[in-house]
Design an enzyme around this catalytic site. Sequence first.
Site, PDB file in Angstrom:
ATOM      1  N   LYS A  61       6.231  38.717  -4.119  1.00  0.00           N
ATOM      2  CA  LYS A  61       4.793  38.674  -4.326  1.00  0.00           C
ATOM      3  C   LYS A  61       4.131  39.904  -3.710  1.00  0.00           C
ATOM      4  O   LYS A  61       4.809  40.753  -3.125  1.00  0.00           O
ATOM      5  CB  LYS A  61       4.229  37.367  -3.758  1.00  0.00           C
ATOM      6  N   GLU A 107       6.197  39.469  -9.007  1.00  0.00           N
ATOM      7  CA  GLU A 107       4.797  39.260  -9.357  1.00  0.00           C
ATOM      8  C   GLU A 107       4.103  40.615  -9.459  1.00  0.00           C
ATOM      9  O   GLU A 107       4.233  41.452  -8.560  1.00  0.00           O
ATOM     10  CB  GLU A 107       4.114  38.410  -8.294  1.00  0.00           C
ATOM     11  N   ARG A 153       0.814  -1.220   0.000  1.00  0.00           N
ATOM     12  CA  ARG A 153       0.000   0.000   0.000  1.00  0.00           C
ATOM     13  C   ARG A 153       0.845   1.267   0.000  1.00  0.00           C
ATOM     14  O   ARG A 153       0.521   2.229  -0.705  1.00  0.00           O
ATOM     15  CB  ARG A 153      -0.950  -0.018   1.199  1.00  0.00           C
ATOM     16  N   LYS A 162       3.281  24.920  -4.084  1.00  0.00           N
ATOM     17  CA  LYS A 162       2.050  24.407  -3.473  1.00  0.00           C
ATOM     18  C   LYS A 162       2.079  22.875  -3.503  1.00  0.00           C
ATOM     19  O   LYS A 162       1.300  22.228  -4.210  1.00  0.00           O
ATOM     20  CB  LYS A 162       0.828  24.962  -4.195  1.00  0.00           C
ATOM     21  N   ASP A 219       0.064  37.923 -12.823  1.00  0.00           N
ATOM     22  CA  ASP A 219      -0.805  37.127 -11.964  1.00  0.00           C
ATOM     23  C   ASP A 219      -2.274  37.365 -12.267  1.00  0.00           C
ATOM     24  O   ASP A 219      -2.750  38.505 -12.280  1.00  0.00           O
ATOM     25  CB  ASP A 219      -0.523  37.472 -10.496  1.00  0.00           C
TER      26      ASP A 219
END
Length: 294
Positions: free
Chosen positions: A166, A196, A99, A134, A228
């Site tokens: 960002k 960004e 598994r 992410k 973005d």
Amino acid sequence: MSTDLALVELIRRALQEDLGGVGDITTQATVPVDAVGTAYVVARQRGLLSGSRCVDTAFDLVDPQLQVEWSAKDGAEVAPGQVVATVRGSACSILTGERVGLNLLSHLSGIATRTAGLVRLLDGTGARIADTRKTTPGLRALQKQAVRDGGGINHRFGLFDAILVKDNHIGLGGGLTQVLRRLAEHAGHLTRVEIEVDDLDQLRQVLAFDAARLRSGRAPVVHAVLLDNMGPDLIAEGAALIRDHPAPVTVEVSGGVTEESVRALAQAGADVISVGALTHSVTELDFGLDLHES
């Protein structure tokens, strides 16, 4: 993983989670300890294979005497019903390691498969599909390898290997002008810098800052700009501004990218399209294990 030791430690923790301090009590209660068998790892769906090292490592940690032979390599397309690997040895060991190995194989193959689908949609545009940060904690290296197996490219690995400014950095850093000045002072000449931007006014400000540096004989600060959450029309306008800039700047596009929208984004002028959903919203590719007693 970045090293074999890191992969071994990851799989060891996964096995510990599954076995606890007792082991596989179902197999212990039902299968003779001296039973041997041959198991076949079989694809249940069409897709791309990724994660074979995880299967190898899981079985090896459970029982080094198990023999695993692969008939397909990572990055290869597999079809429903296709045997991709054969495992021979102790039936108890095969059942115990099954598994953990298949979970990671299915997860990583799902990433590779979706990546490959997006890459095919960009055929002829020159744009590339990239991942993001992410990722599932602890699985980043494996997930990024799966993206490469699917024909994509990797964005920065972490916070340490490239600068990506960002909106929150800009907001907490005193505004875009102040942030650009700090970057000019502190970013090393070997460090890649990406900014960004949320609109074309910010883009113009970034380009004007570096254009002034170039006119005075200094090196530019920014190597890439991330447009973005912009649609194709704004991307085309932004890409045109970037192409007119006196230094090369990579055009990256991100935000809500789907199979339906990705080609239009590329045709609008994107060099790189980063897709967080490659790793944060994975549809796994199903694999099964068919075991036969010898």
